[in-house]
Design an enzyme around this catalytic site. Structure first.
Site, PDB file in Angstrom:
ATOM      1  N   SER A  19     -35.389 -62.742  52.324  1.00 37.47           N
ATOM      2  CA  SER A  19     -35.526 -61.383  52.836  1.00 37.47           C
ATOM      3  C   SER A  19     -36.019 -61.207  54.356  1.00 37.47           C
ATOM      4  O   SER A  19     -35.872 -60.771  55.275  1.00 37.47           O
ATOM      5  CB  SER A  19     -36.404 -60.659  52.440  1.00 37.47           C
ATOM      6  OG  SER A  19     -35.706 -60.776  50.721  1.00 37.47           O
TER       7      SER A  19
ATOM      8  N   GLU B  83     -37.082 -49.039  52.498  1.00 36.55           N
ATOM      9  CA  GLU B  83     -36.256 -50.229  51.580  1.00 36.55           C
ATOM     10  C   GLU B  83     -36.684 -49.566  50.863  1.00 36.55           C
ATOM     11  O   GLU B  83     -36.865 -48.821  49.938  1.00 36.55           O
ATOM     12  CB  GLU B  83     -36.758 -51.057  51.773  1.00 36.55           C
ATOM     13  CG  GLU B  83     -36.399 -52.348  51.391  1.00 36.55           C
ATOM     14  CD  GLU B  83     -37.189 -53.338  51.263  1.00 36.55           C
ATOM     15  OE1 GLU B  83     -36.658 -54.468  51.717  1.00 36.55           O
ATOM     16  OE2 GLU B  83     -38.419 -53.372  51.202  1.00 36.55           O
TER      17      GLU B  83
ATOM     18  N   THR C 296     -39.072 -57.487  54.560  1.00 39.85           N
ATOM     19  CA  THR C 296     -38.641 -56.664  55.524  1.00 39.85           C
ATOM     20  C   THR C 296     -39.956 -55.998  55.827  1.00 39.85           C
ATOM     21  O   THR C 296     -39.705 -55.721  56.983  1.00 39.85           O
ATOM     22  CB  THR C 296     -37.536 -55.414  54.511  1.00 39.85           C
ATOM     23  OG1 THR C 296     -36.966 -56.583  53.533  1.00 39.85           O
ATOM     24  CG2 THR C 296     -36.924 -55.178  54.454  1.00 39.85           C
TER      25      THR C 296
ATOM     26  N   HIS D  57     -32.662 -60.419  40.496  1.00 40.79           N
ATOM     27  CA  HIS D  57     -33.832 -61.886  40.473  1.00 40.79           C
ATOM     28  C   HIS D  57     -33.622 -62.289  38.742  1.00 40.79           C
ATOM     29  O   HIS D  57     -34.214 -63.184  38.540  1.00 40.79           O
ATOM     30  CB  HIS D  57     -35.343 -61.707  41.298  1.00 40.79           C
ATOM     31  CG  HIS D  57     -35.008 -61.993  42.589  1.00 40.79           C
ATOM     32  ND1 HIS D  57     -34.600 -63.735  43.198  1.00 40.79           N
ATOM     33  CD2 HIS D  57     -35.182 -61.637  43.890  1.00 40.79           C
ATOM     34  CE1 HIS D  57     -34.963 -63.342  44.552  1.00 40.79           C
ATOM     35  NE2 HIS D  57     -35.081 -62.013  44.929  1.00 40.79           N
TER      36      HIS D  57
ATOM     37  N   ASP E  94     -33.772 -55.248  44.114  1.00 40.01           N
ATOM     38  CA  ASP E  94     -34.017 -57.295  44.853  1.00 40.01           C
ATOM     39  C   ASP E  94     -34.686 -58.121  43.337  1.00 40.01           C
ATOM     40  O   ASP E  94     -33.691 -58.707  42.844  1.00 40.01           O
ATOM     41  CB  ASP E  94     -34.308 -57.801  46.136  1.00 40.01           C
ATOM     42  CG  ASP E  94     -34.808 -59.165  46.146  1.00 40.01           C
ATOM     43  OD1 ASP E  94     -33.966 -59.624  46.498  1.00 40.01           O
ATOM     44  OD2 ASP E  94     -36.075 -59.462  46.117  1.00 40.01           O
TER      45      ASP E  94
ATOM     46  N   ASP F 177     -30.513 -56.651  53.340  1.00 37.81           N
ATOM     47  CA  ASP F 177     -30.669 -57.757  54.112  1.00 37.81           C
ATOM     48  C   ASP F 177     -29.492 -58.792  52.958  1.00 37.81           C
ATOM     49  O   ASP F 177     -29.667 -59.901  53.811  1.00 37.81           O
ATOM     50  CB  ASP F 177     -32.232 -58.506  54.190  1.00 37.81           C
ATOM     51  CG  ASP F 177     -32.991 -58.014  52.125  1.00 37.81           C
ATOM     52  OD1 ASP F 177     -31.975 -57.623  52.009  1.00 37.81           O
ATOM     53  OD2 ASP F 177     -34.536 -58.233  52.268  1.00 37.81           O
TER      54      ASP F 177
ATOM     55  N   ASP G   4     -32.924 -53.133  49.096  1.00 38.31           N
ATOM     56  CA  ASP G   4     -32.479 -54.799  49.861  1.00 38.31           C
ATOM     57  C   ASP G   4     -32.293 -55.617  48.127  1.00 38.31           C
ATOM     58  O   ASP G   4     -32.040 -55.371  47.039  1.00 38.31           O
ATOM     59  CB  ASP G   4     -34.670 -55.354  48.679  1.00 38.31           C
ATOM     60  CG  ASP G   4     -35.016 -56.963  49.571  1.00 38.31           C
ATOM     61  OD1 ASP G   4     -34.548 -57.571  49.492  1.00 38.31           O
ATOM     62  OD2 ASP G   4     -36.439 -56.924  49.802  1.00 38.31           O
TER      63      ASP G   4
END
Length: 611
Positions: free
Chosen positions: A334, A502, A387, A511, A507, A549, A293
């Site tokens: 996502s 995943e 996801t 962020h 991710d 993604d 991700d």
């Protein structure tokens, strides 16, 4: 130096060498930043002070018995005196902030004989803050520009020091008055701020820096390019004071330094595939779909660098790029991104398992179950997150966690692993999803060791958040162990299996613009991929797909050292970007995944192999 560098400075050589060594390894902060020509920005003093700068510069002229701040005489204005722009604000701030330290660099534009008496007079209200030998205050006053000859420097008060651009010709008493040494960068190299210095240039510049450090003083360079590359070069070289006209830029650069660089303590060993079944055109019995991700090419290369030039994912020979835009946005989230490769249609951002009109879509998990395959949905986050939910739920709004959790009861997926236990305890029509899953024969597991050891083949494993905490906070080998558990459980399934697994928190690092989290999460994900490749080699009928993604953070790599496992990254956003993401394939039919194609094609290519 005629007198001091060969005599008196030798007495301080050990101290000077200590300063030099410290400068090379120091942890730079915004306190090491200098606001060059500060008075020329739109909010003099306050912008640099509030950003945390440790050094501020003002140029002054003597006009009618007052110190006026200006770069040229034509800019002189009655409203821009040193008192108005700097002294009064400094008194106010220091009264409120008893911990703050600052260097005020005052440039004498002309006639030190007129300027220095005014400096002594006008700065008297700041006297209790002055920092000098025997007086450990918080405010250093350094005069630069048209400073007086060295011979008269000792005649000025102890709290006044001077900035010079050479080391020669000082006595011990005169050298004691030197508060800073500033060189033009052009003295050593002509550079436009792009690229890096070569070995000869570094040697010349370091020679100048070391000469100052060995003399017990701090050094800065002026006339330097005002770019990230330049700031980074000054840090690498051990320059003490980093100057800029871009207060926000350098301030953010230094404030983010702790989260922008990472050095891996030790490399991990990667798996070297046999490639025996790679690219063959034969039946695909098992599919392991690995989703990183937020994982873009920069995230991968940063992890490769941190692992001293080794990555399991980079052992995969067949690769392409996935184009990730959603049905209603250039930048996917996502939910839409996962729906595209899970169900084969572009949908709107925030939508899970439905098309843009809200019509439910069947996922790869559904088609795999139809083909008699075992299925698994494994994540390091909430099972109701975008996801994992894209493989079992249908909702136009990803935040509807109660509705999403309740749809798990109609999913054919055999093994679920993630967190968000509370989402599955909300009753709908008098029963919780957990109650309904028990009725369907699923074993509900709350402990990770119990998950690894259970003989059950129908599992809803809902971990506490502490189990799925970030890797850098001590998560352990969650992903590799989860992969091993599922493959061992399913390896004897006659029709094979489909697994989505995943690396969810790559991710999160994007962020929060935290490079350490990006790399440690990506490393954990890559270890799991290495184990998947090993399983594929042992099995011979397993296709491993690795993709993302979307990319998160707009990560740019500014510096690194592969031999040392070191990386410095810079993020352009705390959100997703539209950059295509890589896709890697290994095993039978891996050649099908070469090229550049929409993320929906991942679904189409995999569905065609599910039989």
């Amino acid at each position: 130096m005629v007198k001091i560098i060969r005599t008196a400075t030798m007495l301080a050589l050990l101290t000077g060498m200590s300063i030099a060594a410290h400068a090379q390894i120091k942890a730079y902060t915004v306190a090491d930043a200098h606001s060059h020509n500060d008075y020329k920005n739109n909010i003099p003093f306050y912008r640099a002070y509030e950003k945390g700068f440790g050094s501020i510069e003002a140029d002054v002229y003597a006009v009618n018995g007052q110190l006026m701040v200006a770069h040229d005489k034509k800019e002189i204005s009655a409203k821009r005196s040193l008192k108005i722009l700097y002294i009064d604000p400094l008194i106010e701030k220091f009264n409120r902030d008893p911990q703050r330290h600052l260097r005020l660099l005052i440039e004498i534009k002309e006639d030190y004989k007129a300027i220095l008496p005014l400096v002594i007079s006008e700065l008297k209200p700041l006297e209790k803050y002055f920092a000098y030998d025997g007086h450990p205050g918080r405010l250093s006053i350094v005069m630069t520009g048209a400073v007086p000859p060295a011979a008269v420097m000792p005649n000025y008060p102890d709290w006044i020091s001077f900035d010079v651009d050479h080391l020669d010709g000082f006595t011990a008493a005169q050298w004691k008055k030197i508060g800073l040494v500033s060189f033009p960068l052009s003295k050593y190299v002509h550079w436009n701020g792009k690229g890096v210095f070569n070995a000869d240039e570094i040697k010349r510049i370091k020679g100048g820096i070391d000469s100052v450090h060995n003399a017990g003083k701090k050094v800065r360079f002026y006339e330097t390019p005002d770019t990230k590359s330049s700031w980074l070069a000054m840090l690498r070289l051990g320059v003490d004071v980093i100057g800029t006209d871009d207060i926000e830029g350098l301030g953010n650069f230094l404030n983010r330094k702790e989260k922008s660089e990472y050095k891996a303590p030790e490399p991990y060993v990667i798996y070297h595939p046999s490639y025996k079944s790679d690219g063959t055109v034969k039946k695909v019995k098992n599919i392991i779909l690995c989703i990183g991700d937020g994982m873009g090419l920069s995230q991968l290369y940063a992890t490769y660098s941190a692992n001293r030039g080794q990555l399991n994912i980079f052992q995969m020979l067949n690769m392409g790029f996935s184009v990730t835009y959603s049905a209603d946005a250039y930048i996917t989230d996502s939910a839409a991104g996962a729906t595209a490769f899970a169900s084969g249609q572009k949908t709107n951002d925030r939508a899970i398992g439905v098309d843009p009109a809200g019509k439910p879509l069947r996922s790869l998990a559904d088609y795999s179950a139809d083909a008699g395959k075992k299925t698994a949905d494994i994540v390091v986050c909430e099972l109701t997150d975008a996801t994992p939910a894209a493989f079992y739920a249908h909702d136009s709004e990803r935040s509807h966690s109660t509705n999403i959790a309740n749809q798990i009861v109609s999913s054919p997926v055999d093994i679920f692993l993630g967190s968000a236990y509370k989402d599955f305890t909300q009753p709908v029509d008098g029963q919780t999803p957990i109650d309904k899953m028990k009725q369907r024969g699923y074993t509900i597991i709350r402990n990770f060791d119990d998950f690894l050891n259970t003989p059950a083949t129908k599992i809803l494993a809902l971990m506490d958040d502490s189990v799925t905490r970030p890797k850098m906070d001590g998560r352990g080998n969650y992903l590799p162990l989860a992969l091993k558990k599922v493959t061992q459980t399913f390896k004897s399934a006659p029709n094979g299996f489909f697994m989505m697994i995943e690396g969810s928190q790559i991710d999160h690092g994007g962020h929060t613009n935290n490079l350490k989290q990006v790399i440690t999460e990506n490393s954990d994900f890559d270890r799991m991929v290495g184990d998947a490749l090993r399983f594929a080699d042992e099995d011979g009928e397993t296709l491993v797909i690795v993709t993302a993604d979307h990319e998160t953070g707009g990560l740019t790599l500014l510096d690194g050292n592969i031999a040392k496992g070191y990386v410095w990254g810079d993020f352009s956003t705390n959100d997703h970007t539209g950059t295509p993401v890589p896709i890697f394939a290994y095993g039978p039919h891996s050649l099908d995944f070469r090229g550049v194609f929409n993320n929906t094609e991942i679904f189409n290519k995999l569905k065609a192999l599910i039989k």
